[in-house]
Design an enzyme around this catalytic site. Structure first.
Site, mmCIF file in Angstrom:
data_model
loop_
_atom_site.group_PDB
_atom_site.id
_atom_site.type_symbol
_atom_site.label_atom_id
_atom_site.label_comp_id
_atom_site.label_asym_id
_atom_site.label_seq_id
_atom_site.Cartn_x
_atom_site.Cartn_y
_atom_site.Cartn_z
ATOM 1 N N LYS A 82 41.979 29.191 30.167
ATOM 2 C CA LYS A 82 41.969 28.825 31.577
ATOM 3 C C LYS A 82 40.730 29.471 32.196
ATOM 4 O O LYS A 82 40.743 30.630 32.609
ATOM 5 C CB LYS A 82 43.265 29.300 32.268
ATOM 6 C CG LYS A 82 43.493 28.655 33.648
ATOM 7 C CD LYS A 82 42.546 29.206 34.683
ATOM 8 C CE LYS A 82 42.588 28.455 35.991
ATOM 9 N NZ LYS A 82 41.519 28.910 36.906
ATOM 10 N N GLU B 264 33.556 48.614 42.740
ATOM 11 C CA GLU B 264 32.768 47.761 41.850
ATOM 12 C C GLU B 264 32.075 46.680 42.673
ATOM 13 O O GLU B 264 32.726 45.896 43.360
ATOM 14 C CB GLU B 264 33.662 47.116 40.784
ATOM 15 C CG GLU B 264 32.882 46.303 39.779
ATOM 16 C CD GLU B 264 33.764 45.678 38.705
ATOM 17 O OE1 GLU B 264 33.298 45.533 37.568
ATOM 18 O OE2 GLU B 264 34.924 45.342 39.015
ATOM 19 N N CYS C 80 31.024 43.561 33.810
ATOM 20 C CA CYS C 80 32.040 44.595 33.975
ATOM 21 C C CYS C 80 31.556 45.954 33.487
ATOM 22 O O CYS C 80 32.038 46.990 33.940
ATOM 23 C CB CYS C 80 33.318 44.194 33.262
ATOM 24 S SG CYS C 80 33.091 43.796 31.521
ATOM 25 N N GLU D 205 41.479 43.000 30.433
ATOM 26 C CA GLU D 205 40.127 43.580 30.441
ATOM 27 C C GLU D 205 39.613 43.403 31.853
ATOM 28 O O GLU D 205 39.265 42.301 32.274
ATOM 29 C CB GLU D 205 39.236 42.877 29.413
ATOM 30 C CG GLU D 205 37.997 43.667 29.054
ATOM 31 C CD GLU D 205 36.800 43.326 29.933
ATOM 32 O OE1 GLU D 205 36.588 44.047 30.943
ATOM 33 O OE2 GLU D 205 36.106 42.364 29.638
#
Length: 512
Positions: free
Chosen positions: A191, A404, A300, A266
């Site tokens: 997806k 982040e 990331c 993750e």
């Protein structure tokens, strides 16, 4: 494939026509199936132009994908492991023969630079080749137990595995989250983000053409609230893998836990890049540039916290700033471009806002905020352009210390001692990655062990390989991707007890 030097809606649409026959939809039973739900627009990140639209698959489309995967899992799981390995090797070879096509499709439709897209397509080849080698090596154990028993284990696939992948590296993460589950004997449902589904669908087509049976490699295209929710909480699903933000990952984790589906997460990172005074500063500066500015910072593992020892702090900040100013920002399809746009407009707005908040919290902008002529002309003026940004004086109380950004932004600060650097690196709920730059071998090992991160580099940054486990601690997720153990993530051990005593009572006196 011809390389174009002007990113535009026409170029992106031509890529869709060439690779997908102009159709955008889910990949079910070996064919593209268009959705009839809400319309989703696709936009060229470098120009802001809409180049295509498609219909959300919705709950009905998700059901069709899962039913296809259920049938595919039965077919694929029943194959001899050596036959599965051979097919996956053919998939690897097929992807290799389409590297240029996949890279062009990825770059033209997402805004990722052509050089990055080509490198990531090459990694997908590597992933399928590596896990093809594991498909016929999933072995159980023979376990000695009391009494007259032959007891052994075997590895059993989950059946249907769903992987939710992000918009920042759609092709790379599609390969990353399909090769290992397939090697383990599962059918896969990918997806992708609604913003960037195209290269994932094309990868599924290529894999099917290379010999994967119908229903083994499926793609569910649409919105997270409809398709994503449906495919991650269905009883036909054996396991879910999610790559994305912490808030969304938590919601997925809660939803899957409520229906008893195990999940690999993750998530994000806020990784510290530590530079000691004894480091090779030239090499460390190149590493700092690569750590956070490649991919326009949409990574990331980005080294977004730059901690520099006081003795070389001013010199090093000036060196990084000088190198950042030379990076070429512009058309993603130009092979010389090093920095492309932010892929989605909402993320662009977030990045700009966080830069301003960081400055408001006391940081000093070291690099320029004036966009070059290459992206201010009529052709690219509407793109999501953010220059490589270095902010100094990002103290522990600054927004940028813990948030982040997911853009080409690095916050720098000074430290004095090893203990201070380690404490600063660990002062976050994230634990995905980090690095240290030093010529002192003992210090390198000490810091590497002390910093809480799933991946840690010494005198390097962002090197990864499919053979090495990848994942994080804390808010950076749970479980590991890649490496030999990644195949184990997609199998369950099954214990088998066989009595070896021909007569008498073979059963123990106690039972569980």
């Amino acid at each position: 494939m011809t390389t174009h030097h002007t990113s535009s809606a026409e170029t992106a649409q031509a890529a869709v026509n060439s690779s997908l026959g102009g159709r955008i939809g889910s990949f079910v039973d070996g064919a593209i199936v268009t959705g009839s739900g809400a319309t989703v627009d696709l936009v060229v990140a470098a120009t802001g132009e809409r180049f295509a639209s498609y219909g959300d698959a919705g709950a009905d489309g998700a059901d069709a994908v899962l039913e296809s995967a259920r049938r595919g899992a039965a077919t694929w799981g029943a194959l001899d492991a050596f036959e599965r390995a051979a097919i996956l090797r053919r998939v690897s070879a097929a992807v290799e023969s389409h590297i240029e096509e996949l890279a062009f499709l990825e770059s033209a439709t997402t805004g990722k630079t052509l050089r990055d897209a080509r490198a990531e397509a090459t990694k997908v080849v590597e992933m399928f080749g590596y896990y093809a080698g594991w498909a016929d090596k999933l072995m159980g154990e023979t376990i000695p137990v009391p009494g007259n028993w032959h007891t052994y284990t075997e590895r059993v696939p989950y059946g249907v595995v769903v992987a939710v992948t992000p918009w920042n590296a759609p092709l790379f993460t599609a390969g990353w989250n399909s090769a290992a589950p397939l090697a383990a004997g599962n059918a896969i449902v990918l997806k992708p983000s609604e913003f960037t589904p195209l290269s994932t669908v094309r990868l599924a087509q290529i894999a099917h053409e290379a010999g994967l049976p119908d229903g083994v490699f499926n793609v569910a295209v649409g919105l997270g609230a409809t398709v994503g929710s449906a495919v991650t909480t269905d009883e036909r699903v054996g396991k879910v893998s999610f790559i994305g933000s912490v808030p969304t990952g938590r919601r997925v984790g809660v939803a899957t836990a409520q229906v008893g589906i195990p999940t690999v997460l993750e998530l994000g990172g806020k990784s510290a890049n530590i530079v000691f005074a004894d480091a090779n500063l030239e090499r460390a500066a190149d590493g700092a540039i690569s750590a956070v500015f490649s991919g326009a910072g949409q990574s990331c593992v980005a080294g977004s916290r730059l901690l520099v020892q006081r003795d070389v702090h001013e010199e090093f900040i000036a060196l990084v700033s000088e190198k950042a100013a030379k990076l070429r920002i512009g058309d993603p399809l130009d092979p010389t471009t090093e920095i492309g746009p932010i892929i989605t407009r909402p993320q662009y707005d977030t990045v700009r806002s966080l830069i301003e908040r960081g400055i408001g919290d006391g940081a000093r902008r070291v690099t320029s905020d004036t966009l070059p002529a290459a992206v201010t002309g009529a052709a690219l003026a509407g793109g999501n352009w953010v220059l490589p940004t270095l902010l100094d004086g990002v103290t522990p109380s600054n927004t940028l210390e813990t948030t982040e950004v997911f853009g080409p932004v690095v916050g720098a600060d000074v430290f004095d001692t090893e203990e201070e650097a380690i404490a600063r690196a660990n002062a976050t709920r994230f634990g995905l990655a980090g690095a240290v730059w030093t010529e002192n071998v003992s210090r390198a090992h000490y810091v590497a062990r002390a910093v809480r991160a799933g991946t840690f580099w010494v005198n390097s940054y962002k090197t990864i390989h499919v053979a090495v486990p990848f994942g994080g601690f804390g808010d950076s997720g749970q479980g590991r991707s890649s490496g030999p153990g990644f195949v184990d993530e997609y199998t369950q051990p099954k214990a088998v007890w066989v009595p070896t005593q021909a007569t008498g009572a073979p059963f123990p006196s106690l039972s569980y």
